[in-house]
Write an enzyme that holds these catalytic residues in place. Structure first.
Site, PDB file in Angstrom:
ATOM      1  N   SER D  46       0.871  -1.171   0.000  1.00  0.00           N
ATOM      2  CA  SER D  46       0.000   0.000   0.000  1.00  0.00           C
ATOM      3  C   SER D  46       0.905   1.217   0.000  1.00  0.00           C
ATOM      4  CB  SER D  46      -0.907  -0.006   1.231  1.00  0.00           C
ATOM      5  OG  SER D  46      -1.856   1.043   1.134  1.00  0.00           O
ATOM      6  N   GLU D  47       0.762   2.084  -1.001  1.00  0.00           N
ATOM      7  CA  GLU D  47       1.790   3.090  -1.232  1.00  0.00           C
ATOM      8  C   GLU D  47       1.862   4.160  -0.151  1.00  0.00           C
ATOM      9  OE1 GLU D  47      -0.700   2.369  -3.301  1.00  0.00           O
ATOM     10  OE2 GLU D  47      -1.511   4.149  -4.296  1.00  0.00           O
ATOM     11  N   ASN D  48       0.866   4.201   0.741  1.00  0.00           N
ATOM     12  CA  ASN D  48       0.995   5.132   1.858  1.00  0.00           C
ATOM     13  C   ASN D  48       1.987   4.646   2.914  1.00  0.00           C
ATOM     14  OD1 ASN D  48      -1.127   3.219   2.152  1.00  0.00           O
ATOM     15  ND2 ASN D  48      -1.815   4.245   3.997  1.00  0.00           N
ATOM     16  N   SER D  88       8.463   4.163   0.578  1.00  0.00           N
ATOM     17  CA  SER D  88       7.441   3.416  -0.139  1.00  0.00           C
ATOM     18  C   SER D  88       7.568   3.642  -1.645  1.00  0.00           C
ATOM     19  CB  SER D  88       6.056   3.859   0.337  1.00  0.00           C
ATOM     20  OG  SER D  88       5.058   3.074  -0.254  1.00  0.00           O
TER      21      SER D  88
END
Lengths: 250, 219, 250, 219
Positions: D46-48, D88
């Protein structure tokens, strides 16, 4: 399901290295050095290697073994003192050394791992390090363009790993290891402890498992100290609270 | 009477301020760690990846995983933090370290510094020195005023390969202290060791410098 | 000895902000947002701000309050949905938005904090994002040059701090906060817990204290959730082990 | 008979491989999370700032500090790791995520993708989409074959502003699957939904494409 766990350095290195490859190897001085992997690299006999690391071992230790075995053609490092074989080979033109400022080397590796082909830094502007490199002004300051570095294989030394490949480093043995874990096409982690999934809290992972392809538990070697420096234990303990530089080098 | 190494370190320690984050080079600069005034909070940075360096370990308690940038065994403090090399040099390059005190081979009147290689001799490498002088906003160099043979080390231009250009803010030698303007406005002699005259400093210096209107005289 | 500890957001912000400043504020959506600092910024009444953040709050939450109070002139963000006031002001030309790809925004902030004035990325090449920017080939690939970002003040939300300013974040509330802590000329940390020196293990510090100028403990606000998504608890618990996307948005 | 959304997700799930690290966009791609074959290890990014996304929390157990990139509350797994946004996206930009599955508004025959803005409408922003398509070595787009009004979405050239140029490797629509060559060698129709003919696909597509010698026919 594929496993990332291997029995030892030799099996973890099997089929991975070849002549002419570029290898990154973690460590600062003798601290945080993947010693079993270095021995396995020596045993592999591959040659004409380019080695990227802060140092290239020192007399009798670390990457010095691979150097002494005539396997290294080129070195990228920031400091190569206390290494007589390297010194003589370099002076004789038998080995190439590209000196990188330590922070530039660290950032180049980080950039390589992060998909950044080049960046600008003030470091080295107006010095030999900038020769042949693009320089450029931003906001009236001069900067040097430096490029990202990647390796065919990265050797990483960590304290703990789980089966997913999540890594945790210990104290200043962290140094160049985490960046190198991001910048190798194939990454092998030599660890002191293999722990169960869930034993490394998710907020405390230093290197996420995505970066680690192979893991093995290091043999029970003694960690070397380059400059053992201590202070005498006082009768009644008294600490300055800050560094007491008056210790003796042993 | 020229300053001793200890006195040069003590002079360098006067550059410390409460709340400072400081990087100390090897040699005389390392001695500054023992001279932090009581009640002043100074955190020592070690560029191999540590903030909050503690004293050397007691005999028998050295930890191979805990060394400083000079590769000496050290200890941690309760407020210590560790980080990877790229983060350590992001701290340096980003200007977050307040003060760097390091040694020098030559300093020029425009703030150029040479301290990493001598042509013809084996090059060991610059380590983190180029990053420190390029990134830290205040750089103090501590060095002997002259070479053993008497040659001046504070020069019009450095003859040795540079570590950085226009990077030195303060030069402390065994004879004197000079403020240097990075912008090229020249060097100013601001302080003399006990018994050292301006004339002696001039005689033993190649660099041009002005003499401060109020010249401190160390006791 | 100077202390970094302040009583609350208002005292931590006193004397810090002025009209026309650039402010970075951490958070992703409503997660990891320094809410007390944002309220104090609103109360301060300073205007013509440039705000850098992944989002600019959303209706009724976060930086939306400062926006609704007419204090923001320009925004750098990657996503600004669910924010009606921002939408209408933007469509009317009353506010400037510079859209940054999320990873480019994160890296620009990291670069600003790390003294890197510019770097190259593939992201956005051939798109509107690259318009007016330098593009360049490395190894046959095209890249866009992006510049580092710094702020006059950074607002950071952390879970724990000690008096030295060492910070630890919790789960995905970490997001943009650590980079912003490195890229502000003055950095204020709003934390949930202030712990004693020594309670944060040195290997587990996320943001070293060097980056933090002021610290205060957040008021006891309820953390907001933008999209509460759950799954029903089965009679006999059964987990897929991987994300079950079949949950319901509440 | 065109594929349903669930069937499109199932087709996308066939792109998963054991050991893959995968980023899933919102909408149909999110459904792929429930379709990971038994015994296959797939870690969701999850890119967060998270690797190893778990399922949605049980009712009453949501944690405001734990959300995915779509801002939904989620859970962690024992092997989860958290990291800051720059790390990330270093993962994404550095090519470490094996597969990105995301939605699209338009795809061109050369692999260009448009999925972030429509001129004249409010721009919400590209979020992480431009980074994902630029950085992930294999990008799969899942979208309806045509707009509601019937206009082709698989085009010779995108008419909407681009998210990335030459970035799509595989296009899955409700009618068919196309392999696309990033190097510009064109698109190949490799698979048809049940009851859909090549002629129907041609009629509803603007892009040029070849038909694979062996055409898979989903059942």
């Amino acid at each position: 399901m594929k496993t990332k766990i291997y029995a030892d350095a030799k099996s973890a290195l099997a089929g991975v290295v070849a002549d002419g490859m570029t290898i990154m190897s973690g460590g600062f001085g003798l601290c945080g050095v993947p010693e079993d992997l270095i021995q396995a690299l020596k045993t592999s006999g591959v040659r004409d290697l380019t080695v990227i690391g802060n140092n290239v071992g020192c007399d009798g230790h670390g990457m010095w073994h691979v150097l002494a075995n005539n396997q290294i053609r080129k070195v990228l490092a920031s400091y190569v003192g206390e290494n007589k074989i390297l010194e003589s080979r370099y002076m004789n033109g038998e080995i190439e050394i590209e000196f990188n400022p330590q922070g530039t080397l660290a950032e180049r590796i980080r950039a390589g791992g992060a998909g950044i082909p080049a960046f600008y830094t003030r470091t080295g502007y107006g010095t030999k390090v900038a020769e042949g490199k693009e320089t450029r002004q931003f906001n009236g300051q001069w900067y040097v363009m430096e490029t990202g570095l990647v390796a065919d294989v990265s050797f990483v030394k960590a304290w703990k790993a789980d089966e997913e490949g999540n890594l945790v480093y210990r104290k200043t043995a962290r140094n160049f290891n985490p960046m190198m874990a991001t910048a190798g096409r194939l990454v092998i982690a030599e660890v002191e402890q293999l722990v169960n999934i869930g034993e490394i809290p998710p907020d405390q992972v230093h290197t996420p498992g995505i970066y680690v392809d192979r893991i093995f538990v290091a043999s029970n070697y003694v960690k070397h100290i380059e400059r053992l420096t201590t202070r005498p234990r006082p009768a009644a303990e008294q600490g300055s609270g800050i560094a007491a530089a008056a210790g003796a080098e042993v | 009477m020229a300053w001793t190494r200890e006195q040069m370190a003590a002079r360098a320690a006067r550059e410390l301020q409460d709340g400072y984050y400081v990087n100390l080079g090897v040699g005389i600069p390392t001695m500054v760690a023992n001279l932090i005034p009581e009640g002043m909070r100074v955190m020592l940075h070690s560029e191999n990846g540590m903030l909050g360096m503690g004293p050397f370990p007691f005999e028998g308690e050295a930890d191979a995983d805990l060394i400083n940038a000079g590769k000496q065994t050290i200890t941690e403090l309760p407020q210590t933090s560790y980080f990877q090399s790229s983060d350590s040099f992001a701290m340096i390059r980003g200007g977050h370290i307040n003060l760097s005190i390091l040694g020098g081979m030559q300093v020029a009147e425009n703030g150029d510094l040479a301290n990493w290689m001598v042509p013809g001799k084996m090059i060991k490498g610059m380590g983190g020195a180029m990053d420190l002088v390029a990134g830290v906003p205040r750089v103090v160099v501590v060095m002997e005023h002259n070479e053993k043979g008497g040659a001046a080390k504070f020069k019009r231009q450095c003859s040795l390969p540079l570590t950085g250009t226009g990077v030195v803010d303060l030069l402390i030698t065994d004879l004197a202290v000079f403020e240097i303007d990075r912008g090229g406005k020249g060097a100013v002699l601001v302080e003399l060791a006990p018994g050292v005259s301006v004339d002696e400093v001039r005689a033993r210096t190649e660099a041009n410098f002005r003499v401060a209107d109020v010249l401190a005289r160390a006791t």
